[in-house]
Design a protein around this motif. Sequence first.
Motif, PDB file in Angstrom:
ATOM      1  N   VAL A 177      19.637  33.342 -24.210  1.00  0.00           N
ATOM      2  CA  VAL A 177      18.462  34.189 -24.383  1.00  0.00           C
ATOM      3  C   VAL A 177      17.249  33.273 -24.366  1.00  0.00           C
ATOM      4  O   VAL A 177      17.279  32.166 -24.918  1.00  0.00           O
ATOM      5  N   CYS A 178      16.204  33.732 -23.700  1.00  0.00           N
ATOM      6  CA  CYS A 178      15.039  32.888 -23.449  1.00  0.00           C
ATOM      7  C   CYS A 178      13.781  33.574 -23.972  1.00  0.00           C
ATOM      8  O   CYS A 178      13.081  34.277 -23.214  1.00  0.00           O
ATOM      9  N   PRO A 179      13.469  33.395 -25.242  1.00  0.00           N
ATOM     10  CA  PRO A 179      12.285  34.053 -25.803  1.00  0.00           C
ATOM     11  C   PRO A 179      10.986  33.393 -25.346  1.00  0.00           C
ATOM     12  O   PRO A 179      10.936  32.202 -25.048  1.00  0.00           O
ATOM     13  N   GLY A 180       9.934  34.215 -25.321  1.00  0.00           N
ATOM     14  CA  GLY A 180       8.588  33.679 -25.235  1.00  0.00           C
ATOM     15  C   GLY A 180       8.178  33.200 -26.612  1.00  0.00           C
ATOM     16  O   GLY A 180       9.014  32.863 -27.443  1.00  0.00           O
ATOM     17  N   PHE A 181       6.880  33.177 -26.888  1.00  0.00           N
ATOM     18  CA  PHE A 181       6.416  32.746 -28.200  1.00  0.00           C
ATOM     19  C   PHE A 181       6.855  33.773 -29.252  1.00  0.00           C
ATOM     20  O   PHE A 181       6.501  34.945 -29.178  1.00  0.00           O
ATOM     21  N   VAL A 182       7.636  33.300 -30.217  1.00  0.00           N
ATOM     22  CA  VAL A 182       8.184  34.167 -31.257  1.00  0.00           C
ATOM     23  C   VAL A 182       7.435  33.910 -32.553  1.00  0.00           C
ATOM     24  O   VAL A 182       7.132  32.751 -32.899  1.00  0.00           O
ATOM     25  N   GLU A 183       7.150  34.962 -33.288  1.00  0.00           N
ATOM     26  CA  GLU A 183       6.380  34.837 -34.531  1.00  0.00           C
ATOM     27  C   GLU A 183       7.268  34.270 -35.636  1.00  0.00           C
ATOM     28  O   GLU A 183       7.888  34.991 -36.404  1.00  0.00           O
ATOM     29  N   GLN A 215       2.471  41.736 -22.466  1.00  0.00           N
ATOM     30  CA  GLN A 215       2.323  42.813 -23.439  1.00  0.00           C
ATOM     31  C   GLN A 215       1.255  42.503 -24.480  1.00  0.00           C
ATOM     32  O   GLN A 215       0.914  43.356 -25.301  1.00  0.00           O
ATOM     33  N   GLY A 216       0.732  41.281 -24.465  1.00  0.00           N
ATOM     34  CA  GLY A 216      -0.333  40.907 -25.370  1.00  0.00           C
ATOM     35  C   GLY A 216       0.077  40.799 -26.820  1.00  0.00           C
ATOM     36  O   GLY A 216      -0.698  41.147 -27.716  1.00  0.00           O
ATOM     37  N   ARG A 217       1.275  40.297 -27.075  1.00  0.00           N
ATOM     38  CA  ARG A 217       1.761  40.179 -28.448  1.00  0.00           C
ATOM     39  C   ARG A 217       2.789  39.061 -28.530  1.00  0.00           C
ATOM     40  O   ARG A 217       3.246  38.541 -27.497  1.00  0.00           O
ATOM     41  N   PHE A 218       3.164  38.692 -29.748  1.00  0.00           N
ATOM     42  CA  PHE A 218       4.245  37.745 -29.955  1.00  0.00           C
ATOM     43  C   PHE A 218       5.570  38.500 -30.070  1.00  0.00           C
ATOM     44  O   PHE A 218       5.617  39.632 -30.571  1.00  0.00           O
ATOM     45  N   ILE A 219       6.637  37.846 -29.624  1.00  0.00           N
ATOM     46  CA  ILE A 219       7.976  38.397 -29.781  1.00  0.00           C
ATOM     47  C   ILE A 219       8.370  38.300 -31.258  1.00  0.00           C
ATOM     48  O   ILE A 219       8.028  37.327 -31.942  1.00  0.00           O
ATOM     49  N   GLN A 220       9.078  39.299 -31.750  1.00  0.00           N
ATOM     50  CA  GLN A 220       9.567  39.277 -33.122  1.00  0.00           C
ATOM     51  C   GLN A 220      10.995  38.714 -33.162  1.00  0.00           C
ATOM     52  O   GLN A 220      11.786  38.952 -32.239  1.00  0.00           O
ATOM     53  N   PRO A 221      11.340  37.953 -34.201  1.00  0.00           N
ATOM     54  CA  PRO A 221      12.691  37.373 -34.281  1.00  0.00           C
ATOM     55  C   PRO A 221      13.800  38.411 -34.142  1.00  0.00           C
ATOM     56  O   PRO A 221      14.839  38.142 -33.538  1.00  0.00           O
ATOM     57  N   GLU A 222      13.570  39.601 -34.671  1.00  0.00           N
ATOM     58  CA  GLU A 222      14.590  40.647 -34.616  1.00  0.00           C
ATOM     59  C   GLU A 222      14.859  41.113 -33.187  1.00  0.00           C
ATOM     60  O   GLU A 222      15.960  41.594 -32.882  1.00  0.00           O
ATOM     61  N   GLU A 223      13.864  40.972 -32.302  1.00  0.00           N
ATOM     62  CA  GLU A 223      14.072  41.337 -30.903  1.00  0.00           C
ATOM     63  C   GLU A 223      15.013  40.344 -30.221  1.00  0.00           C
ATOM     64  O   GLU A 223      15.862  40.734 -29.406  1.00  0.00           O
ATOM     65  N   VAL A 246      13.387  37.237 -22.997  1.00  0.00           N
ATOM     66  CA  VAL A 246      12.851  38.139 -24.019  1.00  0.00           C
ATOM     67  C   VAL A 246      11.404  37.721 -24.211  1.00  0.00           C
ATOM     68  O   VAL A 246      11.060  36.963 -25.109  1.00  0.00           O
ATOM     69  N   SER A 247      10.546  38.192 -23.311  1.00  0.00           N
ATOM     70  CA  SER A 247       9.216  37.601 -23.216  1.00  0.00           C
ATOM     71  C   SER A 247       8.107  38.583 -22.872  1.00  0.00           C
ATOM     72  O   SER A 247       7.001  38.163 -22.540  1.00  0.00           O
TER      73      SER A 247
END
Length: 252
Positions: A177-183, A215-223, A246-247
Amino acid sequence: MASKRHALVTGGGSGVGRAIALALAGVGIPVTICGRGQDALDAVCAENNLIFGVTADVTDEASLVALYETAQAARGPFDIIVANAGMAGSSAAHKTSLADWQRTIDVNLTGSFLTVKPALSSMAKAKGGRIIFVASVAGLKGYSYVAPYVAAKHGVIGLMRALAVEMAKTGVTVNAVCPGFVETEMLEESVARIVATTGRSDEEARASLMVTNPQGRFIQPEEVAAAVLWLCSERSGSITGQSISVSGGETW
């Protein structure tokens, strides 16, 4: 999914690792989490009695072998491995010391390999299992000022693809899984570095990172945890060798 007997999540004391551990435990899977700080591990364990914390250093092969021996003796073999532990610094490439480069590679890439290596033979013999690397969109594209991290995460994607081919006929799936910036706490460290080096405000620093997400937001860890949970499900058996972004549309 609860028929899976035991999961390992590295870097489970905070951020994405914590969210993944809680998601797995939430569907009835015993989870061993590891990290270098016992207090942080204990805090996560207190949130669900199916989570167990063991201190370990993913860059130390002997430490991980000992972790496997201890955890599996107590709760059975691992059916799910989530190689999540990671770290990132920031500097221009020409200012990056060899020590900083090596440390980043050791934690993010070598640590991922050492995390899964002890499970490969046993999972193959058992004819099933799930291996999931928490990589990053930095494993799918380039970013400035984080050359060691980008190189390491590209390496993780390569490792995942090699293992997916190697394990394909065993029933073991291998994905990333490849997240973007996660909060998470790691994001806050990045924001603090930007503030310190550029003089921008906290809000401006956060905006400079958030703009990469369409989407103009940070990814959440739960996602991120939800994507991992799906990859661990019985119906994901044909999904292997994939890098799931996941970005918010930053990469695909």
